[in-house]
Enzyme design. Structure first.
Site, PDB file in Angstrom:
ATOM      1  CG  ASP A  59      -1.737   1.284   1.292  1.00  0.00           C
ATOM      2  OD1 ASP A  59      -2.839   1.256   0.708  1.00  0.00           O
ATOM      3  OD2 ASP A  59      -1.306   2.297   1.869  1.00  0.00           O
ATOM      4  CE1 TYR A  64       0.650   8.053   2.286  1.00  0.00           C
ATOM      5  CE2 TYR A  64       0.996   5.734   1.879  1.00  0.00           C
ATOM      6  CZ  TYR A  64       0.213   6.756   2.349  1.00  0.00           C
ATOM      7  OH  TYR A  64      -1.021   6.474   2.892  1.00  0.00           O
ATOM      8  CE  LYS A 100      -3.696   4.785   0.561  1.00  0.00           C
ATOM      9  NZ  LYS A 100      -2.279   4.648   0.934  1.00  0.00           N
ATOM     10  CG  HIS A 133      -4.604   9.626   0.319  1.00  0.00           C
ATOM     11  ND1 HIS A 133      -3.256   9.808   0.172  1.00  0.00           N
ATOM     12  CD2 HIS A 133      -4.759   9.088   1.554  1.00  0.00           C
ATOM     13  CE1 HIS A 133      -2.639   9.384   1.264  1.00  0.00           C
ATOM     14  NE2 HIS A 133      -3.527   8.949   2.119  1.00  0.00           N
TER      15      HIS A 133
HETATM   16  N1  NAP Z   1      -5.172   6.400   3.844  1.00  0.00           N
HETATM   17  C1  NAP Z   1      -4.614   7.187   4.762  1.00  0.00           C
HETATM   18  O1  NAP Z   1      -5.033   8.349   4.987  1.00  0.00           O
HETATM   19  C2  NAP Z   1      -3.452   6.650   5.555  1.00  0.00           C
HETATM   20  C3  NAP Z   1      -2.983   7.343   6.701  1.00  0.00           C
HETATM   21  C4  NAP Z   1      -1.920   6.786   7.423  1.00  0.00           C
HETATM   22  C5  NAP Z   1      -1.358   5.584   7.006  1.00  0.00           C
HETATM   23  N2  NAP Z   1      -1.811   4.937   5.881  1.00  0.00           N
HETATM   24  C6  NAP Z   1      -1.224   3.653   5.425  1.00  0.00           C
HETATM   25  O2  NAP Z   1      -1.202   2.740   6.520  1.00  0.00           O
HETATM   26  C7  NAP Z   1       0.117   2.258   6.725  1.00  0.00           C
HETATM   27  C8  NAP Z   1       0.349   1.912   8.182  1.00  0.00           C
HETATM   28  O3  NAP Z   1       0.025   2.997   9.020  1.00  0.00           O
HETATM   29  P1  NAP Z   1       1.093   3.772   9.925  1.00  0.00           P
HETATM   30  O4  NAP Z   1       2.419   3.703   9.275  1.00  0.00           O
HETATM   31  O5  NAP Z   1       0.503   5.095  10.235  1.00  0.00           O
HETATM   32  O6  NAP Z   1       1.076   2.985  11.303  1.00  0.00           O
HETATM   33  P2  NAP Z   1       1.297   1.504  11.854  1.00  0.00           P
HETATM   34  O7  NAP Z   1       1.521   0.537  10.758  1.00  0.00           O
HETATM   35  O8  NAP Z   1       0.195   1.252  12.801  1.00  0.00           O
HETATM   36  O9  NAP Z   1       2.623   1.687  12.731  1.00  0.00           O
HETATM   37  C9  NAP Z   1       3.897   1.778  12.182  1.00  0.00           C
HETATM   38  C10 NAP Z   1       4.898   1.881  13.341  1.00  0.00           C
HETATM   39  O10 NAP Z   1       4.828   0.707  14.152  1.00  0.00           O
HETATM   40  C11 NAP Z   1       6.097   0.076  14.221  1.00  0.00           C
HETATM   41  N3  NAP Z   1       5.856  -1.377  14.165  1.00  0.00           N
HETATM   42  C12 NAP Z   1       5.539  -2.123  13.085  1.00  0.00           C
HETATM   43  N4  NAP Z   1       5.364  -3.411  13.415  1.00  0.00           N
HETATM   44  C13 NAP Z   1       5.592  -3.491  14.758  1.00  0.00           C
HETATM   45  C14 NAP Z   1       5.578  -4.570  15.681  1.00  0.00           C
HETATM   46  N5  NAP Z   1       5.288  -5.809  15.300  1.00  0.00           N
HETATM   47  N6  NAP Z   1       5.875  -4.280  16.989  1.00  0.00           N
HETATM   48  C15 NAP Z   1       6.166  -3.028  17.383  1.00  0.00           C
HETATM   49  N7  NAP Z   1       6.191  -1.968  16.542  1.00  0.00           N
HETATM   50  C16 NAP Z   1       5.904  -2.200  15.243  1.00  0.00           C
HETATM   51  C17 NAP Z   1       6.886   0.580  13.031  1.00  0.00           C
HETATM   52  O11 NAP Z   1       8.277   0.548  13.359  1.00  0.00           O
HETATM   53  P3  NAP Z   1       9.489   0.522  12.275  1.00  0.00           P
HETATM   54  O12 NAP Z   1       8.985   1.080  10.993  1.00  0.00           O
HETATM   55  O13 NAP Z   1      10.526   1.341  12.933  1.00  0.00           O
HETATM   56  O14 NAP Z   1       9.922  -0.900  12.119  1.00  0.00           O
HETATM   57  C18 NAP Z   1       6.354   1.991  12.892  1.00  0.00           C
HETATM   58  O15 NAP Z   1       6.986   2.855  13.801  1.00  0.00           O
HETATM   59  C19 NAP Z   1       1.003   3.390   6.176  1.00  0.00           C
HETATM   60  O16 NAP Z   1       2.313   2.965   5.893  1.00  0.00           O
HETATM   61  C20 NAP Z   1       0.212   3.761   4.935  1.00  0.00           C
HETATM   62  O17 NAP Z   1       0.455   2.834   3.888  1.00  0.00           O
HETATM   63  C21 NAP Z   1      -2.871   5.446   5.172  1.00  0.00           C
END
Ligand code: NAP
Length: 293
Positions: A59, A64, A100, A133
């Site tokens: 994704d 990004y 997106k 998005h």
């Molecule tokens: N559509 C939208 O408006 C929107 C908004 C926000 C995000 N997104 C999408 O959703 C994806 C994920 O969301 P997000 O990046 O906000 O948050 P997330 O996936 O909930 O959290 C990512 C964070 O958690 C850490 N992490 C990952 N796996 C872990 C585990 N097993 N144990 C402990 N910590 C862990 C990562 O560390 P490290 O990276 O340091 O390993 C990073 O700091 C984004 O990459 C994007 O593709 C979409």
């Protein structure tokens, strides 16, 4: 309720063990791996590691960056995919690539411009899923969501993407665009144990669409989610981590998850969700952690 295809197969791949991730069925008959890699602030190495481990759903978005902010996520994903396809061991059709449409491409005739830029960045001929998005377009011009959705239908009909969906939409907005005759295949929203999105999930089930959970382990909005005592307690019982509890909570509700991780240990952990199940009571206990309606 649990209509994902549970076909957990561990196969030997490229000398590493690649996990086959169960699929979630979409309303157009396509299947999407229920766990994908979130690629906001990602590293090139993480994309390579993820594909090696068995991630087949990625994704991203046109805006990004990589984690060092020196490149675009789409560009480095395209580079890795190009390398991987050259080996012949993974084909284009084995991957599910999502990107997106950003707010400054919301005019009907601009949607095709947006997706073509994305495809050029990724080095691909088509996307598997293209999402609006955000419902709001860039100021000063306010473009209606139905106009933008018409542009999305245009790029679907032009075979530039195999499916179209939305992100950050509410029920009324989905009702409105669906009147054009194409129901979005998914609505990607903030969703985790502190934002469980129960009404939106019920709406999605009823209206033939799916939810995709972003920030499923808290992201930057809920940095302390994984320390929540209830999640830690459930994790202890199953001898897993709080992150795995948060992700399995979604998968058991048929919600697609896209955790982002640059750390190899986390990438592995986030795929290792299919050898345990949460009880109905545990799901209820997690739902009770909800902080937002
Ligand atoms: N559509 C939208 O408006 C929107 C908004 C926000 C995000 N997104 C999408 O959703 C994806 C994920 O969301 P997000 O990046 O906000 O948050 P997330 O996936 O909930 O959290 C990512 C964070 O958690 C850490 N992490 C990952 N796996 C872990 C585990 N097993 N144990 C402990 N910590 C862990 C990562 O560390 P490290 O990276 O340091 O390993 C990073 O700091 C984004 O990459 C994007 O593709 C979409």
């Amino acid at each position: 309720m649990y209509n994902i295809f549970i076909t957990l197969i561990v196969c030997v791949f490229c000398g590493t063990q690649a996990t086959k991730i169960p699929d979630r069925l979409l309303n157009n008959g396509m299947k999407i791996p229920i766990v994908g890699l979130g690629a906001m602030d990602i590293t090139e190495q993480a994309v390579r590691d993820a594909i090696d481990l068995g991630y087949r759903h990625i994704d991203t978005s046109h805006n990004y960056h990589t984690s060092d902010k020196k490149n675009w996520s789409e560009i480095i994903i395209g580079k890795v995919l190009n390398d991987v396809f050259k080996t012949g061991k993974i084909r284009r059709q084995d991957m599910f690539i999502v990107s997106k449409l950003e707010a400054d491409y919301h005019q009907r005739q601009r949607v095709v411009v947006g997706i073509k830029e994305t495809l050029t960045n990724l080095g691909l001929d088509y996307l598997d899923m293209y999402l609006v998005h955000h419902p709001n377009s860039s100021a000063p011009v306010n473009i209606s969501i139905t106009e933008t959705w018409q542009g999305m239908i245009d790029v679907l009909q032009a075979n530039l993407t195999r499916s179209i969906g939305v992100s950050n939409f509410n029920e009324q907005q989905i009702d409105e665009i669906s009147k054009l005759g194409v129901i979005p295949v998914t609505n990607q929203v903030l969703c985790n144990p502190y934002v469980v999105q129960k009404p939106l999930l019920a709406y999605s089930d009823k209206h033939y669409t799916t939810l995709t959970a972003y920030s499923p382990i808290g992201g930057s909005r809920y940095p302390n989610l994984l320390k929540d005592p209830k999640l830690v307690e459930i994790a202890g019982k199953h001898k897993i981590t709080a992150a795995q509890v948060a992700l399995k909570f979604q998968v058991q509700r048929d919600v697609i998850v896209i955790p982002k991780a640059n750390t190899l240990k986390y990438l592995k952990e986030n795929l290792d969700l299919f050898s345990f199940s949460l009880t109905d009571q545990e799901i209820k206990d997690i739902e009770a952690l909800n902080k937002r309606n």
